[in-house]
Design a protein around this motif. Sequence first.
Motif, PDB file in Angstrom:
ATOM      1  N   ARG A  38       0.873  -1.205   0.037  1.00  0.00           N
ATOM      2  CA  ARG A  38       0.040  -0.102   0.064  1.00  0.00           C
ATOM      3  C   ARG A  38       0.746   1.299   0.104  1.00  0.00           C
ATOM      4  N   GLU A  39       1.882   1.175   1.078  1.00  0.00           N
ATOM      5  CA  GLU A  39       2.749   2.371   0.923  1.00  0.00           C
ATOM      6  C   GLU A  39       3.337   2.476  -0.504  1.00  0.00           C
ATOM      7  N   MET A  40       3.894   1.627  -1.127  1.00  0.00           N
ATOM      8  CA  MET A  40       4.517   1.902  -2.439  1.00  0.00           C
ATOM      9  C   MET A  40       3.632   2.168  -3.343  1.00  0.00           C
ATOM     10  N   ASN A  41       2.449   1.640  -3.286  1.00  0.00           N
ATOM     11  CA  ASN A  41       1.318   1.949  -4.305  1.00  0.00           C
ATOM     12  C   ASN A  41       1.189   3.669  -4.210  1.00  0.00           C
ATOM     13  N   GLU A  42       1.053   4.044  -3.037  1.00  0.00           N
ATOM     14  CA  GLU A  42       0.575   5.586  -2.669  1.00  0.00           C
ATOM     15  C   GLU A  42       1.738   6.308  -3.277  1.00  0.00           C
ATOM     16  N   LYS A  43       3.010   5.903  -2.948  1.00  0.00           N
ATOM     17  CA  LYS A  43       3.961   6.788  -3.357  1.00  0.00           C
ATOM     18  C   LYS A  43       4.160   6.691  -5.179  1.00  0.00           C
ATOM     19  N   ALA A  44       3.911   5.547  -5.985  1.00  0.00           N
ATOM     20  CA  ALA A  44       3.922   5.487  -7.135  1.00  0.00           C
ATOM     21  C   ALA A  44       2.809   6.394  -7.647  1.00  0.00           C
ATOM     22  N   LEU A  45       1.687   6.260  -6.999  1.00  0.00           N
ATOM     23  CA  LEU A  45       0.337   7.065  -7.561  1.00  0.00           C
ATOM     24  C   LEU A  45       0.672   8.435  -7.318  1.00  0.00           C
ATOM     25  N   ALA A  46       1.140   8.990  -6.300  1.00  0.00           N
ATOM     26  CA  ALA A  46       1.703  10.345  -6.069  1.00  0.00           C
ATOM     27  C   ALA A  46       2.461  10.750  -7.377  1.00  0.00           C
ATOM     28  N   GLN A  47       3.630  10.013  -7.544  1.00  0.00           N
ATOM     29  CA  GLN A  47       4.467  10.347  -8.687  1.00  0.00           C
ATOM     30  C   GLN A  47       3.698  10.599  -9.951  1.00  0.00           C
ATOM     31  N   LEU A  48       2.831   9.250 -10.283  1.00  0.00           N
ATOM     32  CA  LEU A  48       2.057   9.484 -11.547  1.00  0.00           C
ATOM     33  C   LEU A  48       1.137  10.813 -11.749  1.00  0.00           C
ATOM     34  N   ASN A  49       0.556  11.194 -10.516  1.00  0.00           N
ATOM     35  CA  ASN A  49      -0.313  12.160 -10.518  1.00  0.00           C
ATOM     36  C   ASN A  49       0.589  13.269 -10.738  1.00  0.00           C
ATOM     37  N   ILE A  50       1.516  13.582 -10.011  1.00  0.00           N
ATOM     38  CA  ILE A  50       2.473  14.809 -10.410  1.00  0.00           C
ATOM     39  C   ILE A  50       3.024  14.659 -11.757  1.00  0.00           C
ATOM     40  N   GLU A  51       3.375  13.616 -12.351  1.00  0.00           N
ATOM     41  CA  GLU A  51       3.472  13.592 -13.874  1.00  0.00           C
ATOM     42  C   GLU A  51       2.360  14.063 -14.839  1.00  0.00           C
ATOM     43  N   ARG A  52       1.275  13.503 -14.349  1.00  0.00           N
ATOM     44  CA  ARG A  52       0.301  13.839 -15.136  1.00  0.00           C
ATOM     45  C   ARG A  52      -0.087  15.488 -15.128  1.00  0.00           C
ATOM     46  N   ARG A  53       0.035  15.825 -14.034  1.00  0.00           N
ATOM     47  CA  ARG A  53      -0.337  17.306 -13.806  1.00  0.00           C
ATOM     48  C   ARG A  53       1.013  18.208 -14.503  1.00  0.00           C
ATOM     49  N   LEU A  54       2.076  17.841 -14.506  1.00  0.00           N
ATOM     50  CA  LEU A  54       3.031  18.318 -14.935  1.00  0.00           C
ATOM     51  C   LEU A  54       2.796  18.520 -16.594  1.00  0.00           C
TER      52      LEU A  54
END
Length: 282
Positions: free
Chosen positions: A22-38
Motif C-alpha cells: 500500500r505504501e509503495m502504491n501510494e508513492k507510485a500513484l503520487a508520482q504518477l499524479n504529479i507527472e500527469r499534472r506536469l
Amino acid sequence: CADLAMYHAKAEGRNNFQFYTREMNEKALAQLNIERRLKVAIQKNCFELYYQPQIEMSTGLVKGVEALIRWNDEGTFISPETFIPIAEESGLMEQIGEWVIIQAVKDAVKLNELIPNSLRVAINLSASQFRESDKLIQLITDQLKCTGLKPDNIELELTESMLIGDLDAVIETLEAFRALGITLAIDDFGTGYSSMSYLKNLPIDTLKIDRSFINDIGVDASDAAITVAIITLANELNMSVLAEGVETQEQMEFLEQHGCRAYQGYFYSKPLPLDKLLELLN
Ligand code: C2E
Ligand code: MG
Ligand code: MG
Ligand code: MG
C-alpha cells in the motif's frame, strides 16, 4: 517493488505484505499524479521564474540573480525539489528546461534594460539538458542571437554529478559554452562525488558552496572548516566563490573574514518574482 514487498511479507508475515504494497502504491500513484499534472502545466504554461539576488560583499551591490522555477499547481505550490526529479524520470525535464532558458534570457534582457548596472542571470541546468549538450548549445546560441543579450549576462549552474564520466566530452561541452562567452558555476559544491583533480581540468568560473555547510558554520566546526577549505581552493585556483543559503549576519561576516566575496541567501533576500526584484533593484 513487488518483489521487495514479497520479501518483507515472507520475512514478517501477511499483514506487512499489505502494509508495504500500500505504501509503495501510494508513492507510485503520487508520482504518477504529479507527472500527469506536469504535462498539463507544460501545456498551460503554469511555471514562473523567481530570482534570488547575489551580492558582492565588498560593495553590497547585487551582481547577479539566480533563476529558480516555481510551479503553482492550481493554488498549490509544489517545490522544484519534488517535481524536478519526477520530470527528469518521466522525460519532461528537457521541455521544462527549455522553457526556463527562453524565459530567463527574456527576463535578463528586460532587467538589463531597466537597471543601470549590468546584471548576470544564473540558470540551473538539468542533467537531461546537459546530456543533450548539442541541442542546449544551439538553443542558447539562438536565444542570444534573437534577443541580442550579451553572453556575459548569462551564467550556467552545473552540479558535480553532471561532470563525472567522460572527462574529454565534458570538457568539450564546457569549452563550447565558454566559447559563446557564457560563465559556468558548480552548484552545491562539496556535496557531490567530484574529485579535486578534475577542477584543474575544467573551465569553471565559480564554485557555489552548498548551503548545508553555510547553515551550520557557527555551530559545527567541520562545516566551518569545509567552508574555509572551499574558499581557499577557489581562490588558489583563481575561481570565484559564492556562498549559498546565507541567513544571518554572523554567517556573512564569517564568510567575508575568510575571503569569500559573494553570497546569496534569505539574509539579503528570498527569491522574488521579476516585478518585486525590479522594485528591490531600483
Ligand atoms: P539550488 O540551485 O541550489 O538553489 C538554491 C535553493 O536554496 C533554492 O531552493 C532557494 O530558494 C534556496 N535558498 C536560497 N537562499 C536560502 C536560504 O537562505 N535558506 C534556505 N533554507 N534556502 C535558501 P528552490 O528554489 O526550492 O530550488 C531547489 C532546487 O531545485 C535548486 O537548488 C535547483 O537544484 C533546483 N531548481 C530550481 N529551479 C530550477 C530550474 O529552473 N532548473 C533546474 N534544472 N533546477 C532548478
Ligand atoms: Mg542553483
Ligand atoms: Mg545550490
Ligand atoms: Mg540544490
